[in-house]
Design an enzyme around this catalytic site. Structure first.
Site, short mmCIF file in Angstrom:
data_model
loop_
_atom_site.label_atom_id
_atom_site.label_comp_id
_atom_site.label_asym_id
_atom_site.label_seq_id
_atom_site.Cartn_x
_atom_site.Cartn_y
_atom_site.Cartn_z
N ARG A 36 0.70 -1.34 -0.31
CA ARG A 36 0.09 0.34 0.08
C ARG A 36 0.73 1.28 -0.76
NH1 ARG A 36 -3.55 -3.59 -1.74
NH2 ARG A 36 -5.34 -4.16 -0.08
N GLU A 137 1.42 33.73 3.12
CA GLU A 137 2.15 34.07 1.86
C GLU A 137 1.75 33.34 0.60
OE1 GLU A 137 6.92 34.02 1.75
OE2 GLU A 137 6.22 35.45 3.27
#
Length: 175
Positions: A36, A137
């Site tokens: 996985r 930002e």
């Protein structure tokens, strides 16, 4: 039948600023082994902000992974250790410039549980007061007001496809 899988080994294959990727060997419920790949993410918050009974605050911003400008509700990543109840207030103000005096939790969603553990906490914000936006930002967006009927039309005609936005609207307007 039991559907659980047991982690046998785990290897971090990428450690970035907003996510990590692990490759795990697992034992399946039938005893076989498999792998996985899992994206680990700190999660986030999603805010359905109602300016009044007919108006939703939306944001428009470019989403680099899909190379499209997207219309969505305000949302953002949880900072490490941040409580979702605090993060939703921070994100609403950062992205729209509004604060809310009434908050309703709308539960959470798992964004892509087949490969990612990201959990998004949904909220409805009401009784809004404008205080001035201040995006993060590197975040360029526009906050816009839209009539609920226009938002529903954009959902129906495929102009709004953002999953977190669809879930927040479904839960927030039907509860």
């Amino acid at each position: 039948m039991k559907y659980e899988e047991k982690k046998l080994t785990s290897e971090c294959v990428y450690d970035g600023r907003i996510m990590t990727v692990e490759k795990d060997e697992v034992e399946l419920a039938n005893g076989r082994k498999s792998f996985r790949e899992v994206v680990r993410h700190s999660g986030g918050v999603v805010v359905l902000a109602l300016k009044d009974a007919e108006t939703i605050l939306m944001v428009k911003q470019f989403r680099y992974p899909i190379s499209e400008t997207v219309l969505e509700v305000p949302a953002g990543k949880l900072e490490k250790g941040e409580n979702p109840d605090d993060a939703c207030k921070r994100e609403l103000e950062e992205e729209t410039g509004y604060q809310a005096s009434k908050w309703t939790p709308l539960g959470y969603i798992n964004t892509s549980p087949g490969f990612c553990d990201e959990k998004l906490y949904l909220y409805k914000a009401e009784n809004l007061t404008f205080v001035g936006e201040h995006p993060d930002e590197g975040e360029i967006l526009s906050a816009i007001e839209m009539k609920i009927s226009d938002v529903k039309d954009k959902i129906k005609n495929g102009e709004i496809n953002d999953a977190k936005t669809l879930c927040a609207i479904l839960r927030g307007l039907s509860l």
